[in-house]
Structures are given as C-alpha cells and as structure tokens.
Design a protein around this motif. Structure first.
Motif, PDB file in Angstrom:
ATOM      1  N   ASN A   1     112.835  60.032  50.960  1.00  0.00           N
ATOM      2  CA  ASN A   1     111.804  59.304  50.205  1.00  0.00           C
ATOM      3  C   ASN A   1     111.735  59.635  48.729  1.00  0.00           C
ATOM      4  OD1 ASN A   1     110.520  58.364  52.847  1.00  0.00           O
ATOM      5  ND2 ASN A   1     110.500  60.581  53.004  1.00  0.00           N
ATOM      6  N   SER A   2     112.547  60.572  48.267  1.00  0.00           N
ATOM      7  CA  SER A   2     112.421  60.999  46.871  1.00  0.00           C
ATOM      8  C   SER A   2     113.708  61.684  46.426  1.00  0.00           C
ATOM      9  CB  SER A   2     111.264  61.992  46.732  1.00  0.00           C
ATOM     10  OG  SER A   2     111.577  63.186  47.426  1.00  0.00           O
ATOM     11  N   GLY A   3     113.766  61.918  45.110  1.00  0.00           N
ATOM     12  CA  GLY A   3     114.918  62.598  44.554  1.00  0.00           C
ATOM     13  C   GLY A   3     115.016  64.044  45.013  1.00  0.00           C
ATOM     14  N   ALA A   4     113.879  64.723  45.039  1.00  0.00           N
ATOM     15  CA  ALA A   4     113.898  66.128  45.455  1.00  0.00           C
ATOM     16  C   ALA A   4     114.400  66.254  46.894  1.00  0.00           C
ATOM     17  CB  ALA A   4     112.503  66.733  45.323  1.00  0.00           C
ATOM     18  N   GLU A   5     113.966  65.339  47.749  1.00  0.00           N
ATOM     19  CA  GLU A   5     114.421  65.390  49.142  1.00  0.00           C
ATOM     20  C   GLU A   5     115.918  65.088  49.241  1.00  0.00           C
ATOM     21  OE1 GLU A   5     111.579  63.575  52.270  1.00  0.00           O
ATOM     22  OE2 GLU A   5     111.102  62.659  50.361  1.00  0.00           O
TER      23      GLU A   5
ATOM     24  N   ALA B   1     118.875  71.433  33.607  1.00  0.00           N
ATOM     25  CA  ALA B   1     118.909  70.507  34.738  1.00  0.00           C
ATOM     26  C   ALA B   1     117.515  70.261  35.282  1.00  0.00           C
ATOM     27  CB  ALA B   1     119.789  71.075  35.849  1.00  0.00           C
ATOM     28  N   PHE B   2     117.374  69.133  35.953  1.00  0.00           N
ATOM     29  CA  PHE B   2     116.160  68.859  36.727  1.00  0.00           C
ATOM     30  C   PHE B   2     116.580  68.271  38.055  1.00  0.00           C
ATOM     31  CE2 PHE B   2     112.607  66.225  38.195  1.00  0.00           C
ATOM     32  CZ  PHE B   2     111.613  67.180  38.214  1.00  0.00           C
ATOM     33  N   HIS B   3     116.110  68.898  39.143  1.00  0.00           N
ATOM     34  CA  HIS B   3     116.488  68.408  40.466  1.00  0.00           C
ATOM     35  C   HIS B   3     115.286  68.133  41.363  1.00  0.00           C
ATOM     36  CE1 HIS B   3     120.622  69.060  39.375  1.00  0.00           C
ATOM     37  NE2 HIS B   3     120.418  70.346  39.153  1.00  0.00           N
ATOM     38  N   GLY B   4     114.061  68.270  40.824  1.00  0.00           N
ATOM     39  CA  GLY B   4     112.879  67.977  41.626  1.00  0.00           C
ATOM     40  C   GLY B   4     111.891  69.128  41.599  1.00  0.00           C
ATOM     41  N   ARG B   5     110.822  69.014  42.390  1.00  0.00           N
ATOM     42  CA  ARG B   5     109.724  69.981  42.321  1.00  0.00           C
ATOM     43  C   ARG B   5     109.443  70.689  43.639  1.00  0.00           C
ATOM     44  NH1 ARG B   5     106.328  70.572  37.959  1.00  0.00           N
ATOM     45  NH2 ARG B   5     106.878  69.184  36.271  1.00  0.00           N
TER      46      ARG B   5
ATOM     47  N   GLY C   1     118.910  64.088  32.589  1.00  0.00           N
ATOM     48  CA  GLY C   1     117.808  63.187  32.283  1.00  0.00           C
ATOM     49  C   GLY C   1     116.626  63.909  31.649  1.00  0.00           C
ATOM     50  N   GLU C   2     115.848  64.618  32.466  1.00  0.00           N
ATOM     51  CA  GLU C   2     114.666  65.332  31.963  1.00  0.00           C
ATOM     52  C   GLU C   2     115.064  66.292  30.844  1.00  0.00           C
ATOM     53  OE1 GLU C   2     112.673  63.318  34.691  1.00  0.00           O
ATOM     54  OE2 GLU C   2     111.535  64.789  33.546  1.00  0.00           O
ATOM     55  N   GLY C   3     116.272  66.827  30.948  1.00  0.00           N
ATOM     56  CA  GLY C   3     116.757  67.800  29.966  1.00  0.00           C
ATOM     57  C   GLY C   3     116.927  67.219  28.569  1.00  0.00           C
TER      58      GLY C   3
ATOM     59  N   ALA D   1     117.915  58.289  44.048  1.00  0.00           N
ATOM     60  CA  ALA D   1     116.514  57.955  44.373  1.00  0.00           C
ATOM     61  C   ALA D   1     116.020  56.942  43.352  1.00  0.00           C
ATOM     62  CB  ALA D   1     115.624  59.187  44.433  1.00  0.00           C
ATOM     63  N   LYS D   2     115.273  57.417  42.366  1.00  0.00           N
ATOM     64  CA  LYS D   2     114.561  56.596  41.377  1.00  0.00           C
ATOM     65  C   LYS D   2     114.779  55.079  41.459  1.00  0.00           C
ATOM     66  CE  LYS D   2     113.132  60.059  38.117  1.00  0.00           C
ATOM     67  NZ  LYS D   2     113.686  61.395  38.300  1.00  0.00           N
ATOM     68  N   GLY D   3     115.913  54.564  40.969  1.00  0.00           N
ATOM     69  CA  GLY D   3     116.080  53.112  40.906  1.00  0.00           C
ATOM     70  C   GLY D   3     116.351  52.450  42.252  1.00  0.00           C
TER      71      GLY D   3
HETATM   72  C1  LIG Z   1     113.444  62.620  38.968  1.00  0.00           C
HETATM   73  C2  LIG Z   1     114.620  63.442  39.326  1.00  0.00           C
HETATM   74  C3  LIG Z   1     114.649  64.217  40.504  1.00  0.00           C
HETATM   75  C4  LIG Z   1     113.452  64.359  41.408  1.00  0.00           C
HETATM   76  O1  LIG Z   1     113.054  63.154  41.967  1.00  0.00           O
HETATM   77  P1  LIG Z   1     111.616  63.037  42.679  1.00  0.00           P
HETATM   78  O2  LIG Z   1     111.652  61.672  43.282  1.00  0.00           O
HETATM   79  O3  LIG Z   1     110.584  63.214  41.627  1.00  0.00           O
HETATM   80  O4  LIG Z   1     111.557  64.105  43.697  1.00  0.00           O
HETATM   81  C5  LIG Z   1     115.817  64.888  40.813  1.00  0.00           C
HETATM   82  N1  LIG Z   1     116.878  64.829  39.997  1.00  0.00           N
HETATM   83  C6  LIG Z   1     116.892  64.096  38.870  1.00  0.00           C
HETATM   84  C7  LIG Z   1     118.130  64.044  38.031  1.00  0.00           C
HETATM   85  C8  LIG Z   1     115.759  63.401  38.478  1.00  0.00           C
HETATM   86  O5  LIG Z   1     115.750  62.713  37.335  1.00  0.00           O
END
Ligand SMILES: *Cc1c(COP(=O)(O)O)cnc(C)c1O
Length: 391
Positions: free
Chosen positions: A95-99, A129-133, A186-188, A243-245
């Motif tokens: 359901n999400s990027g983190a998952e 990097a950003f991979h979720g929360r 991305g977030e970076g 995830a996202k898109g």
């Molecule tokens: C947003 C994002 C995530 C996390 O996605 P969520 O749906 O918020 O859990 C993981 N990796 C990248 C590269 C992202 O931009």
C-alpha cells in the motif's frame, strides 16, 4: 487538551482542497492552484482523470476487498503488464513506498539466508536517500532528522556517499546482502545517479554476489520520461520498489523482482491484508492503461524539454534566487539561494504548489498530463515569486 485530533506530525499549510481538475486544485475558499507537487509525485495523471474515475467507480460498485487468501484478478493483470514492461518476473503488492521497500529488504535477506548464509543481512544505502518512515526504512535512509527519538536504530544498514563507487565497494563486507539506491534521489534534492555509477553498482553487485535494489517509488512510472528511470542507464536491478504514481492517488505499492531474487519468497513468508485489493488494482491498471498508450511518454518528454528550457532561462534571470535546475523529465529540482521554504511559500501565494526537498531544493513534480500551457503558467508564477523575493 491542546493536541489536535489529527496527530501533529506535519506542519501543514492552512489550506484545504475541495476538488481537482487535471493539473489544478480548487481550495475550499475558492482559490485555484496550479499543482506542481502532485501530492508528492503521486497524482501522475492529475486530478479527476476521467478514465481513473470511471475505473474506480465501476470497481467500487462491484467489489472492494477480498484479502489475499484468494486470487485477485486485478493483481494478476497488473503484475503481467508490469512484468511485460520491466526487468521483473514477479511482484508483491502493498500500500505504500515504505512497505515496498520493506519487502525489498526482506527479499534481499531471505535470498542469502535461504542459501544458508545467515550472516549476510546488511544493506548498503546512499547518503541523502529516502526510503520511507517505518523503523527499517528510516534506518535505511539514515537521516538523523528521521531517526531522532526512535532508538534503537534497526540494525543492518551501512551508508556511503551517493555517486561514489569506490566508497560503495570499500563498504562491502562478508555480511553485505544488497545495495539500495534511488536512480534519482527525490527527497534528498532531485539528484540523478549517473549511468556510469549505476553500471558500476550492477557490476559490483554481480562481482560480490549482492542484490541490486532500486527504489523507484518517486522516479518511476513515467516521472523521469521513461516508464522506469533505470531505463535511461540500461542497467536493470534485481529488485525494485514502486508506489507514489502507481495508483494515481490511490494507495498502491509494489515490490518487483527477478525470479532469481524472489525464488525463496514462498507462501507464508510475507503478506499484507490490504495489499493489492480490487480497488487498488482497478486504479493502478487504469493508470497503466493511460501510461502505456502510444505517445504518452513521448508527450512527457516533449513537455519536459519545453519546461527545462523555460526553467533554464528563469535560473539565468534570477541568479540571486535560483542556482541550478536539475533532475530528469518531470522530476525537477530548483536549487535555491534563499531558503527553499521561502520560495515554496512565495510560489504558493502566487497560486503554484511545489514541494521542498533536501539540499535547499524546490521540487517540481507536476502531473505527467500537463502540456506547454501549464509549463508556461508555472514558470510565469516562479518568475513573479522570484522577483518578489529578490525585491
Ligand atoms: C516517498 C518515498 C518512499 C516512501 O513512500 P511512502 O508511500 O511514503 O511510504 C520511499 N522511497 C522513495 C524514493 C520515496 O520518494
């Protein structure tokens, strides 16, 4: 009681939206905003896209959820299509990027542990990097501001500089299971990896028997002008998070993998109650209907080319406000001189939604359906905002 009923984990802008039309959002007070944030790269086809609305309405009248105890035809259809159009042989829906990233990390650990290599569990990630929360993904991202107060940090992640192959190679130990990078951070702060770097990571992963994992949660699904950002480099991963898109605004994530990488992810090893339910699959299949149409990605690239030219001129015109434009396709970072939050606020006041990113960047992540007119309107607003900031 002072705490708001909604847990105050976001510093929200005081605006609420009532409806959307394509690249536009209409607030409850009647103000119209050009949406170049797209819900953080989520509304890939804009708001209220007729094909997505119809697909979800039709599915909503038939069946919402059955659990993964049974076959879900929408999953079979979506998976077959993503297999056809990617490196992957198989995938897990969540359901999400983190998952999606949790599944990727578990797949990497399992890959080695199923071969009896119990100590091979560590994952090397890149700084910025950003991979979720979730607990594991904040450890993977390694950012102090995300880890603060949530000790102990989940074990198993090592970090190196993004883009530095020598550092990556030097960090590999007998315990290393996988390498994880975003092909475009991305977030970076919208930082593309070079094709050479990705090629080097592929060769390194093969040399040391590691899995190469790409996090395309933000840069995937047409955002960078190709269905997947990795296509620009010609390098394919073993595992990839999306995830996202993917759901066009409906929560959907997917962890894609080759057969070799996923062969030991057998029944009972991973799961999700909601993952890949019929509503989510109707939304994602409708998104793919549009994205896979001939000409869709060509249109994204053409719009991006036009927008990049305008932004190049904007940066030249306002050297006290903008330092650089970077990224790929419609995943664009404007590196700012004043605090990026000031630029986002000024753009907002002038009717344009954007998103802050790391490294003092303003992110432009418009819906992929925009054309020249929206690109020009956005740059005109940024021009006005920059003039106001410089004054
Ligand atoms: C947003 C994002 C995530 C996390 O996605 P969520 O749906 O918020 O859990 C993981 N990796 C990248 C590269 C992202 O931009």
């Amino acid at each position: 009681m002072n705490i708001s009923p909604v847990m105050p984990t976001y510093a929200r802008v005081d605006v609420a939206f009532e409806r959307g039309e394509g690249a536009w959002l209409i607030a409850t007070d009647g103000r119209r905003f050009l949406d170049f944030g797209a819900g953080i790269a989520v509304n890939a086809l804009g708001h209220a896209h007729p094909h997505l609305v119809a697909a979800l309405q039709q599915q909503a009248a038939k069946l919402w959820h059955t659990s993964n105890l049974y076959r879900v035809e929408g999953q079979e259809k979506l998976a077959a299509r993503l297999v056809e159009h990617s490196f992957a042989d198989t995938m897990f829906f969540c359901n999400s990027g983190a998952e999606a990233m949790e599944c990727a990390i578990k797949t990497a650990r399992r890959f080695h542990q199923a071969q009896g290599q119990k100590d091979k569990y560590r994952v090397i990630t890149a700084r910025g990097a950003f991979h979720g929360r979730t607990l594991a993904t904040i450890a993977a991202g390694g950012q102090a501001k995300h880890l603060d107060g949530f000790a102990p940090v989940v074990d198993g992640f090592d970090q190196v500089a993004f883009g530095n192959l020598n550092e990556m190679r030097a960090a590999i130990t007998p315990q290393t299971a996988a390498i994880v990078v975003e092909p475009i951070q991305g977030e970076g702060g919208i930082i593309p990896a070079s094709a050479d770097y990705l090629k080097g990571l592929r060769a390194t992963a093969d040399e040391f028997g590691l899995l190469l994992i790409f996090d395309e949660v933000q840069c995937g699904l047409g955002r960078a002008g190709k269905l997947f950002a990795y296509e620009w480099s010609g390098v394919t991963p073993d595992v990839m998070a999306l995830a996202k898109g993917l759901g066009g605004g409906f929560p959907v994530g997917a962890c894609l993998a080759t057969e070799r990488a996923a062969k030991s992810m057998t029944a009972g090893l991973h799961g999700s109650t909601f993952g890949g339910n019929p509503l989510a699959m109707a939304a994602a299949n409708a998104v793919l209907d549009v994205m896979l149409e001939t000409g869709f990605l060509t249109h994204v690239q053409a719009t991006a080319d036009h927008l990049w030219k305008l932004l190049g001129a904007l940066v030249q015109k306002h050297p006290k406000v903008f330092a650089e434009v970077r990224g790929k396709g419609l995943m664009i970072g404007l590196k700012c001189i004043p605090p990026n939050g000031d630029v986002v606020n000024k753009a907002f006041a002038n009717g344009l939604l954007t998103v802050v990113g790391g490294d003092n960047v303003v992110r432009l992540l418009p819906p992929l359906i925009i054309g020249a007119a929206e690109a020009e309107a956005a740059v005109a607003i940024l021009d006005r905002a920059a003039a106001e900031l410089a004054a």
